[in-house]
Design an enzyme around this catalytic site. Structure first.
Site, short mmCIF file in Angstrom:
data_model
loop_
_atom_site.label_atom_id
_atom_site.label_comp_id
_atom_site.label_asym_id
_atom_site.label_seq_id
_atom_site.Cartn_x
_atom_site.Cartn_y
_atom_site.Cartn_z
CB CYS A 173 -0.91 0.03 1.23
SG CYS A 173 -2.17 -1.26 1.26
CG PHE A 210 -8.68 -6.41 -24.53
CD1 PHE A 210 -7.36 -6.85 -24.66
CD2 PHE A 210 -9.08 -5.31 -25.27
CE1 PHE A 210 -6.47 -6.19 -25.51
CE2 PHE A 210 -8.21 -4.65 -26.12
CZ PHE A 210 -6.90 -5.09 -26.25
CB CYS A 266 -2.51 -8.32 5.04
SG CYS A 266 -2.71 -7.26 3.58
CD GLN A 301 -11.42 -6.10 -12.59
OE1 GLN A 301 -10.44 -5.78 -11.93
NE2 GLN A 301 -11.65 -5.58 -13.78
CB CYS A 325 -6.12 -1.36 -15.18
SG CYS A 325 -5.27 -2.24 -16.49
#
Length: 477
Positions: free
Chosen positions: A92, A309, A171, A280, A432
């Protein structure tokens, strides 16, 4: 920031006023002479001091050492492994920034990329798609490393800007039931004979099953296999997969049990998948993303739609609940075969009064598209485009060439089959990577005859600098 703006703030010359965040979530400031300074750990509108560790002619890079004026958007990170300290996890980058402000930063990145790289401005900015900020990451690749000097095994993400594995005990971006497995997994792998030859565990969560894919460099002993089976028996819903070589070699340790899958309940779609398939990361956001994409696509019962795609059919199958005909195009023959299986499964599950539209899938190298191949796949009323980070430049370039040939048939070589072929009147583009979206938007708007009607961000990856977005392009009449 200009020299005049520096002068309006009365602070020591070595202090820096942070203006924005870059794509790596570094604070961006300017010295009085105009030199750019990138500062890890700093937030917009903060006054900071920084330890500069890298200098170039036009820019410097450093780490914040003191915050003299703190941003109102600075928050306490939700994970003890986040930060700038030695050994900090690199998974992160933005936990110190309020999640709402993270979305605003990503929106600015999207708009800046569209304008500065593509000279494109959307007519309307879409409301951001947001969801849970914690426990959202249903896919992850965890590194496994035995550290001889410490005499212990580590499992987790890599340390910030390092090849070392972070010493992670939890996490919070993983689902709680997966985060709770980190320490038990350490104990498990530490007890195995293959402890030093298992470099990675890839995890994929479905709606009711958690698959753990163990990459092993050497064949596993009967004792190690027994340990894996015992672990699965102790942790409900865990399913072991073994991967001796590349992703295509991944297989279930034991056949049977529930298949990995997720649902798109709004469309009545059930999607089986393998843990090495692309799906995803964030299932909560994916459901909203598919819903919004289809609302924007607005496919009618008389229309033909192409999903470029298409992957496993994440968008294709929901589109088939609305359109007359759908074509899914994907680069991998194996994925095309899996998409066909998913379509047949959902066709069998669909109620008689909600049958799916005629749907076909083809394999095509989407990075080497030509106008002729575009024509070969047939005209469509609408497109959905969901490319990887590289974008869809070959596809949109082929579309632009067809448009230019139509505008100036004398100045452009004839294209076989172009007569009578019509471009899609609407394109919904899911991205993305904002920089490749901007590049493709440039082609669509300035060479292919479209305008950008809508654009907005999708916060698929909270606390990271990753920018997922969506844009809609309409053919100019």
């Amino acid at each position: 920031m200009t020299d005049d703006m520096h002068k309006t703030e009365n602070f020591p010359p070595d202090w820096l006023l942070v203006e924005s965040l870059d794509l790596e979530a570094q604070g961006v400031a300017h010295r009085a002479d105009g030199k750019v300074v990138f500062i890890k750990g700093a937030l917009p509108f903060e006054l900071v001091s920084a330890n500069v560790h890298r200098k170039k002619n036009n820019w410097e890079q450093g780490v914040v050492t003191a915050i003299h004026r703190e941003s109102s958007q600075r928050v306490q990170p939700g994970c003890p492994h986040f930060g700038l300290h030695e050994g900090a996890c690199g998974g992160c980058k933005m936990q110190h920034l309020h999640v709402g402000a993270q979305v605003a930063v990503k929106q600015r990145v999207l708009e800046d990329n569209l304008w500065h790289l593509g000279k494109v401005k959307a007519d309307t900015i879409l409301r951001p798609i947001e969801g849970p900020a914690w426990g959202y990451r249903y896919r992850a690749r965890l590194s496994v490393r035995y550290v001889r000097k410490k005499g212990e095994l580590l499992i987790g993400f890599h340390e910030r800007k390092s090849g070392y594995v972070a010493d992670m005990k939890e996490c919070p971006v993983l689902p709680p039931h997966v985060s709770d497995l980190l320490l038990p997994l350490r104990a498990l792998i530490s007890a195995m004979e293959a402890m030093e030859t298992c470099p990675q565990i890839e995890l994929a969560c479905g709606d009711s099953v958690t698959a753990l894919v163990l990459r092993h460099m050497e064949p596993l002993t009967h004792g190690d296999l027994a340990l894996l089976r015992g672990f699965a028996a102790q942790h409900a819903g865990v399913q072991w997969w073994l991967q001796p070589n590349g992703p295509e070699t991944a297989h279930l340790l034991d056949e049977g049990g529930q298949a990995l899958s997720y649902d798109l309940p709004e469309f009545g779609i059930h999607m089986p998948f393998k843990p090495t398939d692309f799906t995803q990361v964030n299932p909560h956001i994916n459901r909203v993303l598919v819903s919004r994409a289809l609302r924007l696509l607005d496919a009618k019962r008389h229309e033909r739609v192409i999903d470029w795609f298409c992957g496993l059919g994440n968008f294709t199958l929901p589109i088939a609940t609305q359109a007359r005909e759908v074509l899914g195009v994907e680069g991998s023959e194996a994925l095309v075969a899996r998409s066909r299986q998913n379509f047949k499964l959902n066709q069998a599950l669909a109620p008689v009064n909600k049958s799916l539209a005629a749907t076909n899938f083809v394999a095509r190298n989407l990075f080497e598209m030509t106008p002729e191949l575009l024509i070969q796949d047939g005209a469509a009323d609408k497109w959905l485009v969901d490319p990887p980070r590289e974008g869809a430049v070959s596809l949109v370039q082929a579309l632009a060439e067809l448009h230019q040939q139509k505008l100036d048939p004398i100045g452009h070589p004839p294209i076989v089959g172009a007569v009578g072929w019509m471009p899609p009147k609407r394109i919904v583009y899911v991205s993305c990577n904002p920089s490749t979206l901007a590049r493709d938007a440039d082609l669509l708007v300035h060479q292919a005859g479209y305008r950008c009607s809508f654009a907005g961000v999708v916060n698929m990856f909270p606390h990271t600098a990753h920018v997922e977005s969506m844009a809609v392009f309409d053919l100019e009449v």
